[in-house]
Scaffold this motif. Structure first.
Motif, mmCIF file in Angstrom:
data_model
loop_
_atom_site.group_PDB
_atom_site.id
_atom_site.type_symbol
_atom_site.label_atom_id
_atom_site.label_comp_id
_atom_site.label_asym_id
_atom_site.label_seq_id
_atom_site.Cartn_x
_atom_site.Cartn_y
_atom_site.Cartn_z
ATOM 1 N N LYS A 166 0.828 -1.362 -0.171
ATOM 2 C CA LYS A 166 0.021 0.046 0.110
ATOM 3 C C LYS A 166 0.892 1.241 -0.040
ATOM 4 N N SER A 167 0.337 2.435 -0.402
ATOM 5 C CA SER A 167 0.830 3.681 -0.432
ATOM 6 C C SER A 167 1.515 4.038 1.003
ATOM 7 N N PRO A 168 2.755 4.747 1.023
ATOM 8 C CA PRO A 168 3.228 5.123 2.366
ATOM 9 C C PRO A 168 2.180 5.953 2.906
ATOM 10 N N TRP A 169 1.376 6.571 2.224
ATOM 11 C CA TRP A 169 0.225 7.444 2.808
ATOM 12 C C TRP A 169 -0.456 6.966 4.048
ATOM 13 N N TRP A 170 -0.518 5.362 3.916
ATOM 14 C CA TRP A 170 -0.954 4.766 5.146
ATOM 15 C C TRP A 170 -0.418 4.898 6.609
ATOM 16 N N LEU A 171 0.868 5.371 6.456
ATOM 17 C CA LEU A 171 1.322 5.832 7.823
ATOM 18 C C LEU A 171 0.815 6.979 8.389
ATOM 19 N N VAL A 172 0.341 7.858 7.579
ATOM 20 C CA VAL A 172 -0.268 8.923 8.283
ATOM 21 C C VAL A 172 -1.283 8.724 9.369
ATOM 22 N N PRO A 173 -2.424 7.928 9.016
ATOM 23 C CA PRO A 173 -3.463 7.725 10.003
ATOM 24 C C PRO A 173 -2.974 6.708 10.939
ATOM 25 N N GLY A 174 -2.123 5.723 10.361
ATOM 26 C CA GLY A 174 -1.372 4.673 11.338
ATOM 27 C C GLY A 174 -0.651 5.671 12.390
ATOM 28 N N LEU A 175 0.254 6.356 12.262
ATOM 29 C CA LEU A 175 0.880 7.128 13.344
ATOM 30 C C LEU A 175 -0.078 7.830 14.327
ATOM 31 N N ALA A 176 -1.084 8.543 13.616
ATOM 32 C CA ALA A 176 -2.216 8.969 14.625
ATOM 33 C C ALA A 176 -2.770 7.932 15.536
ATOM 34 N N SER A 177 -3.124 6.875 14.768
ATOM 35 C CA SER A 177 -3.580 5.566 15.737
ATOM 36 C C SER A 177 -2.751 5.391 16.884
ATOM 37 N N LEU A 178 -1.530 5.320 16.531
ATOM 38 C CA LEU A 178 -0.488 4.879 17.600
ATOM 39 C C LEU A 178 -0.325 6.109 18.637
ATOM 40 N N VAL A 179 -0.554 7.337 18.426
ATOM 41 C CA VAL A 179 -0.726 8.180 19.469
ATOM 42 C C VAL A 179 -1.938 8.071 20.219
ATOM 43 N N VAL A 180 -3.077 7.768 19.629
ATOM 44 C CA VAL A 180 -4.229 7.530 20.336
ATOM 45 C C VAL A 180 -4.041 6.311 21.183
ATOM 46 N N PHE A 181 -3.527 5.295 20.667
ATOM 47 C CA PHE A 181 -3.141 4.174 21.700
ATOM 48 C C PHE A 181 -2.330 4.415 22.895
ATOM 49 N N ALA A 182 -1.348 5.246 22.838
ATOM 50 C CA ALA A 182 -0.445 5.741 23.854
ATOM 51 C C ALA A 182 -1.309 6.362 24.901
ATOM 52 N N CYS A 183 -2.126 7.421 24.596
ATOM 53 C CA CYS A 183 -2.724 8.065 25.183
ATOM 54 C C CYS A 183 -3.932 7.368 25.904
ATOM 55 N N ALA A 184 -4.438 6.577 25.401
ATOM 56 C CA ALA A 184 -5.613 5.757 25.990
ATOM 57 C C ALA A 184 -5.282 4.871 27.152
ATOM 58 N N LEU A 185 -4.117 4.608 27.069
ATOM 59 C CA LEU A 185 -3.519 3.858 28.249
ATOM 60 C C LEU A 185 -3.700 4.442 29.402
ATOM 61 N N THR A 186 -3.077 5.851 29.348
ATOM 62 C CA THR A 186 -3.149 6.646 30.581
ATOM 63 C C THR A 186 -4.525 6.750 31.391
ATOM 64 N N PHE A 187 -5.436 6.302 30.491
ATOM 65 C CA PHE A 187 -6.893 6.667 31.343
ATOM 66 C C PHE A 187 -7.292 5.211 32.131
ATOM 67 N N VAL A 188 -6.313 4.031 32.199
ATOM 68 C CA VAL A 188 -6.524 3.072 32.875
ATOM 69 C C VAL A 188 -6.552 3.164 34.442
ATOM 70 N N GLU A 189 -7.294 2.760 35.090
ATOM 71 C CA GLU A 189 -7.417 3.067 36.357
ATOM 72 C C GLU A 189 -6.528 2.125 37.488
ATOM 73 N N THR A 190 -5.238 2.389 37.374
ATOM 74 C CA THR A 190 -4.308 1.945 38.385
ATOM 75 C C THR A 190 -3.162 2.603 38.322
ATOM 76 N N GLY A 191 -2.419 2.624 39.707
ATOM 77 C CA GLY A 191 -1.266 3.537 39.960
ATOM 78 C C GLY A 191 0.018 3.395 39.297
ATOM 79 N N ALA A 192 0.107 2.033 38.626
ATOM 80 C CA ALA A 192 1.433 1.878 38.010
ATOM 81 C C ALA A 192 1.138 1.624 36.558
ATOM 82 N N ALA A 193 1.962 2.180 35.778
ATOM 83 C CA ALA A 193 1.924 2.095 34.403
ATOM 84 C C ALA A 193 2.277 0.714 33.898
ATOM 85 N N GLY A 194 3.348 0.116 34.525
ATOM 86 C CA GLY A 194 3.671 -1.204 34.168
ATOM 87 C C GLY A 194 2.498 -2.298 34.569
ATOM 88 N N ARG A 195 1.823 -2.057 35.244
ATOM 89 C CA ARG A 195 0.623 -2.996 35.858
ATOM 90 C C ARG A 195 -0.645 -2.894 34.649
#
Length: 107
Positions: free
Chosen positions: A29-58
């Motif tokens: 596929k076109s390298p342009w697929w990476l634009v929404p792909g990278l945005a999705s990875l940012v959403v992924f990283a941000c979403a995990l900060t909303f997990v209700e636990t005091g430890a990132a590793g957990r």
């Protein structure tokens, strides 16, 4: 409920982001697929900060089990391959692990 939603959003976003790289490299596929792909990875990283636990590793450890289960749903819904009994058994085992990791703890 917030934790469950955060895990599902994170899993879908991570899988979509990684699939964009898969599509570019493995499916030609076109390298342009990476634009929404990278945005999705940012959403992924941000979403995990909303997990209700005091430890990132957990949060990350428990997330792994959710990721596996959602990946199998992706396999079925997006790639058109139905998970077999071994996939289902493995996901169930991982989800049991999530329950143990996220169980309430004494202070």
């Amino acid at each position: 409920m917030q934790t469950a939603a955060a895990f599902v959003v994170a899993a879908l976003a991570e899988i979509a982001g990684c699939f964009a790289f898969w599509a570019w490299i493995r499916l030609g596929k076109s390298p342009w697929w990476l634009v929404p792909g990278l945005a999705s990875l940012v959403v992924f990283a941000c979403a995990l900060t909303f997990v209700e636990t005091g430890a990132a590793g957990r949060a990350y450890a428990a997330y792994g089990g959710i990721y596996i289960a959602v990946s199998l749903l992706w396999l079925w819904a997006i790639e058109g391959l139905r998970p077999d009994r071994w996939d289902i058994a493995g996901a169930a085992l991982c989800l049991a692990g999530v329950g143990i990791i996220m169980a309430p703890r004494a202070a």
